[in-house]
Every structure is written in structure tokens, then in C-alpha cells.
Scaffold this motif. Structure first.
Motif, PDB file in Angstrom:
ATOM      1  N   GLY A 202       0.794  -1.220   0.000  1.00 14.97           N
ATOM      2  CA  GLY A 202       0.000   0.000   0.000  1.00 14.97           C
ATOM      3  C   GLY A 202       0.827   1.271   0.000  1.00 14.97           C
ATOM      4  N   GLN A 203       2.131   1.167   0.124  1.00 16.75           N
ATOM      5  CA  GLN A 203       2.983   2.361   0.134  1.00 16.75           C
ATOM      6  C   GLN A 203       3.375   2.749  -1.293  1.00 16.75           C
ATOM      7  N   PRO A 204       3.650   4.047  -1.513  1.00 13.08           N
ATOM      8  CA  PRO A 204       4.208   4.450  -2.803  1.00 13.08           C
ATOM      9  C   PRO A 204       5.571   3.763  -3.016  1.00 13.08           C
ATOM     10  N   TYR A 205       5.778   3.293  -4.211  1.00 12.03           N
ATOM     11  CA  TYR A 205       7.019   2.569  -4.479  1.00 12.03           C
ATOM     12  C   TYR A 205       8.237   3.462  -4.260  1.00 12.03           C
ATOM     13  N   ASP A 206       8.106   4.759  -4.552  1.00  9.03           N
ATOM     14  CA  ASP A 206       9.240   5.668  -4.371  1.00  9.03           C
ATOM     15  C   ASP A 206       9.710   5.696  -2.913  1.00  9.03           C
ATOM     16  N   ASN A 207       8.784   5.403  -1.976  1.00 12.43           N
ATOM     17  CA  ASN A 207       9.164   5.426  -0.560  1.00 12.43           C
ATOM     18  C   ASN A 207       9.967   4.192  -0.141  1.00 12.43           C
ATOM     19  N   ILE A 208       9.878   3.135  -0.912  1.00 13.88           N
ATOM     20  CA  ILE A 208      10.573   1.891  -0.535  1.00 13.88           C
ATOM     21  C   ILE A 208      11.618   1.483  -1.560  1.00 13.88           C
ATOM     22  N   ARG A 209      11.862   2.368  -2.513  1.00 10.45           N
ATOM     23  CA  ARG A 209      12.844   2.047  -3.562  1.00 10.45           C
ATOM     24  C   ARG A 209      14.205   1.786  -2.938  1.00 10.45           C
ATOM     25  N   LEU A 210      14.872   0.702  -3.367  1.00 12.75           N
ATOM     26  CA  LEU A 210      16.169   0.322  -2.807  1.00 12.75           C
ATOM     27  C   LEU A 210      17.341   0.923  -3.571  1.00 12.75           C
ATOM     28  N   VAL A 211      17.103   1.357  -4.809  1.00  8.07           N
ATOM     29  CA  VAL A 211      18.136   2.038  -5.599  1.00  8.07           C
ATOM     30  C   VAL A 211      17.495   3.232  -6.293  1.00  8.07           C
ATOM     31  N   GLU A 212      18.305   4.243  -6.522  1.00  4.98           N
ATOM     32  CA  GLU A 212      17.811   5.415  -7.239  1.00  4.98           C
ATOM     33  C   GLU A 212      17.614   5.063  -8.713  1.00  4.98           C
ATOM     34  N   PRO A 213      16.733   5.802  -9.401  1.00  3.01           N
ATOM     35  CA  PRO A 213      16.446   5.472 -10.808  1.00  3.01           C
ATOM     36  C   PRO A 213      17.699   5.409 -11.680  1.00  3.01           C
ATOM     37  N   GLU A 214      18.660   6.312 -11.424  1.00  7.25           N
ATOM     38  CA  GLU A 214      19.868   6.313 -12.264  1.00  7.25           C
ATOM     39  C   GLU A 214      20.783   5.136 -11.953  1.00  7.25           C
ATOM     40  N   GLU A 215      20.505   4.451 -10.831  1.00  6.48           N
ATOM     41  CA  GLU A 215      21.321   3.287 -10.471  1.00  6.48           C
ATOM     42  C   GLU A 215      20.636   1.969 -10.806  1.00  6.48           C
ATOM     43  N   SER A 216      19.494   2.041 -11.469  1.00  7.49           N
ATOM     44  CA  SER A 216      18.696   0.835 -11.681  1.00  7.49           C
ATOM     45  C   SER A 216      19.213  -0.040 -12.806  1.00  7.49           C
ATOM     46  N   GLY A 217      20.267   0.372 -13.437  1.00  2.58           N
ATOM     47  CA  GLY A 217      20.832  -0.426 -14.512  1.00  2.58           C
ATOM     48  C   GLY A 217      20.219  -0.061 -15.847  1.00  2.58           C
ATOM     49  N   GLU A 218      20.882  -0.454 -16.911  1.00  7.15           N
ATOM     50  CA  GLU A 218      20.408  -0.151 -18.259  1.00  7.15           C
ATOM     51  C   GLU A 218      19.137  -0.938 -18.555  1.00  7.15           C
TER      52      GLU A 218
END
Length: 474
Positions: A202-218
Motif C-alpha cells: 500500500g505504500q508508494p514505491y518511491d518510498n521503498i525504492r532500494l536504488v535510485e532510478p539512475e542506479e537501476s541499470g540499463e
């Protein structure tokens, strides 16, 4: 039956009467195999603790667990605990898992074979583990293509969460508004381990993201992958685009902390092994240098010879530790060990007045450090004896070193075409041969034979292998 007799005589302490009992038992193995639709074996206890397979029968109507014969191979306690238990306790063992000599999985039932109060062997029934049962009951998404994962996730609905609990990774699903609409139990437990107090559902995914978008890989085709460290945990994180109206993407997280720790431990172990062998080599070379100084200070020819032989023995061990230090493992190719010893011996003991060639023939394979150092000393002694005594007439000569790798024991021969000597003459100074015989018996757990005549000398010794692979037994 002749095979049973030879194997029992060579590798066990069974008496002739006890071997006869084993042979009689072996006569009924094939009917048992056909009746039980299973592989049937007889193993006998070896002198060194491992059991040896002396007889086998494969079922006629169902596939065997074995592609090749295993007669003559070892059954190690760590691979076949049922066999070890029955041999140790003298009681039957039912339905225990085992690993075959071909690295397959089977279920064993074992019964003791007795001669009076003594356990002389075991009768083994093995059935193949059904291949469907060998697979973990948990689904490993990491073993499938990304398209397969995406299709599977797209068809998983909240009313089928029992299926998502079978996944061996943490699974999170996020809707088009960026809200976590589903997570399995592993995902909940993982986030709690990482320090999240509340449930991520139920939480926004941005609140539990484990890596930043630029670190998410290609990102390729709606899929991205990255390995990251969060606190003390090492995580493989996959983001998978989903083709479903109520789900935007899924996050699959696999905890690989233990695997990475094991990899680091292996690297540290390799470094430690290198350093250990390097220090041993340096210490041995220091001792050899001290002996060399003593040689220069003595005028006694006999003392000079004794010190020289001792120095060469020490250098033989040192050269082996140098190879082990270079490999970073506790194993080394036996061919490298023998070549080093050959070169050192020629350097210190070859007579300049005649030409002797030394050739190395046969197999090359890995041995552990204990075997390597013992073989180095033995080859050194045998080569020294050949170079010092076999060609006293001044003629040209040849020494052959022949290596044969076997299933349980390997064999090395040192053969020269010199003048030979009286093998039965006990009055000769035989410190070198005494060292050789002691090493072969106590360190290598093998046997030693020497044959000599005016046409030359052949010294043969065998040693127990540390690395045994399933192979054809002829």
C-alpha cells in the motif's frame, strides 16, 4: 567373481572365507535388481575408512542411475551416509539420500553383510530420485527468461497469492499510480530485515525504492537489473515491465549476501594459501643455504655428500611449495612437480663426464599438497640413486619417469638402463631407499617395488588418489 577377489585382496582386510561370502552374495544381485527395479550393489569396508564397490547389478526394465560401471570406485561417507552408518553401527539404514559417483541423486536402503559378529560388507538398493522431485518446490524466477517471468507475473492476481509464495525471491508488484499493490511474504520479511517497520503493501514505491532510478541499470525491453548493497545485505534487483492494465511493473529481489560472502572467503583463502606456501618455501631455502655454507666449510668428502643430499631433499620440498604458492590452491599438477625435481637433480648430481637424459612420460593430473611433497621427495631420491650409482662405467644413459593415473591409485615408475644393483644386499647404505619406502607406505598409503638387473633398474610405487572421478573400469 574374479574382480571381487582382486578388489577385496587389494583394498580390504577380508579373509579368503569372507571374500567367498561376498562372492556368493553377488550371485543373486541381478535377480534382486530386476525384482526391485533398482540398482543393487555390494560395498566392502576399505583399509583407509572409505567403502569400495565390489559388485553391481542394474535393473533390466527401468533406467539405471548410472551410465557407467562403478565397480572399483569409492563410496565416501559424505556422499553415501547410509553406507557409512551401516558399516559403523551394523544396523540397516532405510531411505536415505545419497550422491552417486557420477554426481546423481539417489535414495539408498542398506543392509549389513555379516560373517559371525563382523561386518564384512553391505548390500545396497538404490532408486533414482524422480527428476520432478529433485527440483525445489520453490520457483526460481532467476532461472527463467525475462519474457517468461513477465507473462507469469501478469497472470498472477491477488486471489492466487499461494503461487507467489512459491517464488524463491522477494516479489513486489506496482500499479500504474506507483503504489505497491502486492508483495509476497519474502518481500515483507526482507524489508523488515532492512529496517522497515511498516508493511510495504500500500505504500508508494518511491518510498521503498532500494536504488535510485539512475542506479537501476540499463533498461532493455522493459527489463533492468542491478546488484547493490543495502546495509549488510547484497541484493540482486530486477525490474520487469508488465503488460497488464492493473500492474505497471514488478520488482524481483534476490538476497545473495551469503553467496558473496562465500566468494570473498574463497578469495581470502586463496591468498592465505599462497602466503603460507611462499613462507614455507622461503624458510626451506634458508635452511638449504645454511647447509650449503656448512658444505663449504668441510673438507670431508663423506660429510660434503651427506650435506648435499640433505640440501637437495629440502630444495625438492621447497620447489613444490613454490608451485603451490603460484597456483593459489592446495593442488598442483604432478607433471610440474616432477619436472622441477628433474631439473634440480640434474643440476646438482649429474656427472659431467657422461651424458644422461631424463624423460617424463604418461599422465598429468592434479594432486594435493601432501601428495605433491611426498612425490617430490621420492622422485628426488630415486633420480639421485640413478645418477650416482647406475652409470658408474661412464657410458651414456637414460632415465624414464612414467606416470599412470588410476581410478583409486596412481602409479609412477623410475626406470634407468644402468648397471643395476643387488636388491637383496642389506649391507649397502640405503638411507635414500629407506626414506622412499617410508614415504610411500606412511604418507602415500601405497606400495613400493624395485626390480634390478644388469640391464637396468625399475622402481615402481603407487599412491592413493585424492581426486577420484567416475570413469570406465576395465
Amino acid at each position: 567373481m574374479d574382480t571381487i577377489w582382486k578388489l577385496c585382496r587389494k583394498y580390504t582386510d577380508l579373509s579368503d572365507e569372507e571374500i567367498g561370502i561376498i562372492e556368493n552374495m553377488a550371485g543373486v544381485l541381478q535377480p534382486l535388481a530386476n525384482l526391485e527395479d533398482a540398482d543393487i550393489f555390494i560395498d566392502c569396508p576399505g583399509r583407509d575408512g572409505d567403502a569400495i564397490v565390489v559388485a553391481e547389478a542394474k535393473p533390466a526394465d527401468v533406467p539405471s542411475s548410472y551410465k557407467k560401471t562403478v565397480v572399483g570406485l569409492l563410496a565416501k561417507p559424505e556422499n553415501e551416509p547410509a553406507v557409512a552408518r551401516t558399516l559403523r553401527l551394523g544396523v540397516g539404514t532405510k531411505q536415505m539420500k545419497a550422491i552417486t559417483q557420477e554426481n546423481g541423486n539417489t535414495i539408498q536402503s542398506v543392509e549389513p553383510i555379516r560373517s559371525g559378529s563382523r561386518i564384512i560388507g553391505v548390500l545396497i538398493r538404490e532408486k533414482r530420485v524422480d527428476e520432478q522431485r529433485q527440483v525445489s518446490e520453490r520457483i526460481h524466477f532467476s532461472q527463467h527468461s525475462f519474457e517468461t517471468i513477465a507473462k507469469a507475473l501478469a497472470h498472477m492476481a491477488s486471489d492466487s497469492n499461494w503461487l507467489t509464495e512459491c517464488i524463491d525471491e522477494a516479489l513486489i508488484m506496482v500499479n500504474q499510480e506507483g503504489i505497491v499493490t502486492f508483495r509476497n511474504t519474502l518481500a515483507r520479511d526482507l524489508y523488515q530485515k532492512l529496517g522497515y517497520i511498516e508493511d510495504v503493501l500500500g505504500q508508494p514505491y518511491d518510498n521503498i525504492r532500494l536504488v535510485e532510478p539512475e542506479e537501476s541499470g540499463e533498461e532493455i525491453g522493459g527489463y533492468s537489473y542491478v546488484e547493490t548493497t543495502v546495509g549488510r545485505q547484497v541484493l540482486n534487483i530486477k525490474r520487469i515491465q508488465l503488460d497488464a492494465p492493473d500492474m505497471a511493473f514488478a520488482i524481483v529481489v534476490r538476497d545473495v549476501t551469503w553467496r558473496r560472502e562465500q566468494e570473498k572467503a574463497l578469495i581470502l583463502k586463496s591468498v592465505a594459501i599462497k602466503e603460507m606456501h611462499h613462507r614455507v618455501k622461503n624458510n626451506l631455502q634458508t635452511i638449504a643455504s645454511l647447509l650449503r655454507l656448512q658444505m663449504r666449510r668441510t673438507d670431508s668428502r663423506e660429510t660434503h655428500q651427506v650435506l648435499g643430499e640433505s640440501m637437495n631433499r629440502i630444495l625438492s620440498i621447497a620447489s613444490t611449495h613454490e608451485l603451490l604458492a603460484q597456483s593459489g590452491m592446495d593442488e598442483v599438477m604432478i607433471g610440474e612437480v616432477i619436472l622441477n625435481i628433474k631439473n634440480n637433480t640434474m643440476r646438482y648430481f649429474a656427472n659431467p663426464h657422461y651424458q644422461v637424459t631424463i624423460s617424463l612420460e604418461g599422465d598429468d593430473f592434479k594432486v594435493d599438497s601432501d601428495i605433491a611433497t611426498s612425490v617430490a621427495l621420492i622422485i628426488n631420491e630415486l633420480l639421485q640413486n640413478s645418477l650416482k650409482y647406475a652409470f658408474r662405467g661412464g657410458e651414456n644413459g637414460q632415465v624414464r619417469i612414467v606416470v599412470n593415473q588410476g581410478e583409486l591409485y596412481s602409479r609412477i615408475q623410475v626406470i634407468d638402463n644402468g648397471g643395476g644393483f643387488d636388491v637383496n644386499n642389506t649391507e649397502q647404505n640405503r638411507l635414500g631407499l629407506s626414506i622412499v619406502q617410508t614415504l610411500v607406505k606412511d604418507k602415500l598409503r601405497g606400495t613400493m617395488e624395485i626390480e634390478s638387473s644388469p640391464a637396468g633398474t625399475c622402481a615402481t610405487f603407487d599412491f592413493k588418489n585424492q581426486i577420484i572421478e567416475a570413469a570406465d573400469v576395465t
